[in-house]
Design an enzyme around this catalytic site. Sequence first.
Site, PDB file in Angstrom:
ATOM      1  N   CYS A 217     -13.000 -31.486 -60.284  1.00  0.00           N
ATOM      2  CA  CYS A 217     -12.648 -30.729 -59.104  1.00  0.00           C
ATOM      3  C   CYS A 217     -12.408 -29.128 -59.825  1.00  0.00           C
ATOM      4  CB  CYS A 217     -11.769 -31.097 -58.138  1.00  0.00           C
ATOM      5  SG  CYS A 217     -12.428 -32.540 -57.492  1.00  0.00           S
ATOM      6  N   ALA A 218     -12.697 -28.969 -60.838  1.00  0.00           N
ATOM      7  CA  ALA A 218     -12.303 -27.820 -61.364  1.00  0.00           C
ATOM      8  C   ALA A 218     -13.547 -26.850 -62.259  1.00  0.00           C
ATOM      9  CB  ALA A 218     -11.177 -28.143 -62.445  1.00  0.00           C
TER      10      ALA A 218
END
Lengths: 150, 402
Positions: B360-361
């Site tokens: 999620c980055a």
Amino acid sequence: MSELRELYQEVIIDHGRHPRNFGVLENATKQQEGFNPLCGDKIILFVRENDGVFLDLKFDGCGCAISMASASLMTECLKGKTIKEIQDIFNLFHRWVMNETDSDLSQEKLGKLAVLGGVREFPSRVKCATLAWHTLKAVLEGEKLQVTTE
Amino acid sequence: MQTYKNDFPILKQAIHGKPLVYLDSSATTQKPECVIEAISNYYCNDHANVHRGVYELSERATRLYEKTRKKVQWFINAAHAHEIIFTRGATESINLVAQSYGRSHFKAGDEVILSVMEHHSNIVPWQMLQNQIGIELKIIPVSDAGELEMAAYEKLFSPRTKMVAISHASNVLGTLNPLKKIIEMAHAQNVPVLVDGAAAFSHISLDMQALDCDFYVFSAHKAYGPTGVGVLYGKTALLERMPPYQGGGSMIERVSLEKTTYAELPYKFEAGTPAIADVIGFYSALHYLEKVGMKAIAEHEQALLHYATSKLAAISGLRILGTAKEKVGVLSFVLEGIHPHDIGTILDSEGVAIRAGHHCAMPLMDRYKIPACVRVSFGLYNSKEDVDALMTGMKKVLEVFK
Ligand SMILES: Cc1ncc(COP(=O)(O)O)c(C=O)c1O
């Protein structure tokens, strides 16, 4: 370990490491992006089609050994085939990796593509094996937008 | 090295015939028996809706629920219990601030400062405001070592800067950001700071009053507590100026069909029936952390981090992402020629659970020009033997891909 060996057969390691038909196809008539949002794997499929025949296919992108090998084997297998034949292969392949094995689905029909059946024991990896095929389907159906495995 | 493995029932199982080695605590931690029991006890003995009934059971449930709020206050040294707002998680806490504070305080052209290392949950809520009211986002770059470029940060401020939203620790690089300095610099410009503490809470001790941040958010499930519970800490003065985020039961003072007046803090922000059992379970998680001691936890994780770093760094072709001086127990890497997912599958066959992907980055992956990476993250139940099992798994990875 045997399931793991089944997944990472030599053909897959080889095609994953040295994908065939890799890169941009200069005179492509169709191009489609495919994306797996879960893991970020991405491919672009290029096709040169004439009169219902896929004369040439190439792909670009990055991903795991399974998704690269799957795209590599797919482009190899589909070169020179008609759209009708390709649709049949798509259906066969889909049933093969989704574990819908039945009597008329023999390994011979799939040829080299059968090695990708190893993903059946790894549900989280099925999408890696089908990314290129989802992208192919979008080409067949003439979608413009990026397709995803979701 | 002491481990606390025995306190965690889930870790007693085998995966593919091998003992489970759980190295994905950054995604979510496993739960100690005391937390599982607390939830079960609550449902067996004390369950009723909170803040509603005049009967014994409801009062008991309310008491336990509010006791957790006090515990959180004490745990992070907030000035008041009403500054602790229960949400569904860090994500909802950030969305609450963006939608409530942001929409009532920002205008088109106003600026919010973020960093490249933010989790999507501290990017997307601000991008939504970008679409809704036309704010602009300014991004702090990160060095090759994985540290914030503080000189660049200072230059991002303008008279239009309205908020700094920054992670306390990176869930990928492990970097512990220099919060004190970040906050001081923002306050010098009269800009409030929201801290995403999801990857830091439960790894280090916290003191809201000393830190002086304006908002701090985290999730219980990354801190040995249940899923579905998060905290928004906010300073009273700011929370009071914010309109409610959601409307419904519990958050009102008086409702007529013409007009509604809102409840006091913290209830103004807790519309509807909350995750009562899980909030109460979180009390036990905090109690457990307190018993072990935050200092002991940090030391334990640092020992594992150093041990694993030295072992992994010895693998040829392996590059560690994030080599900041101050890190939490998170270790990400890429291995030349082998994709993180393949590493993940092979490690799983050895019973070792790690995370492979973009965590999620995605902007951070772009920064390091990689599509994905492998992340190993530690909890207090891990031991050196777990790192050894990881290394055995890595050997197998190299074998399969030889
Ligand atoms: C740094 C960081 N921020 C925010 C979040 C979001 O937390 P949650 O999904 O519990 O809301 C996470 C979770 O992975 C995280 O690591």
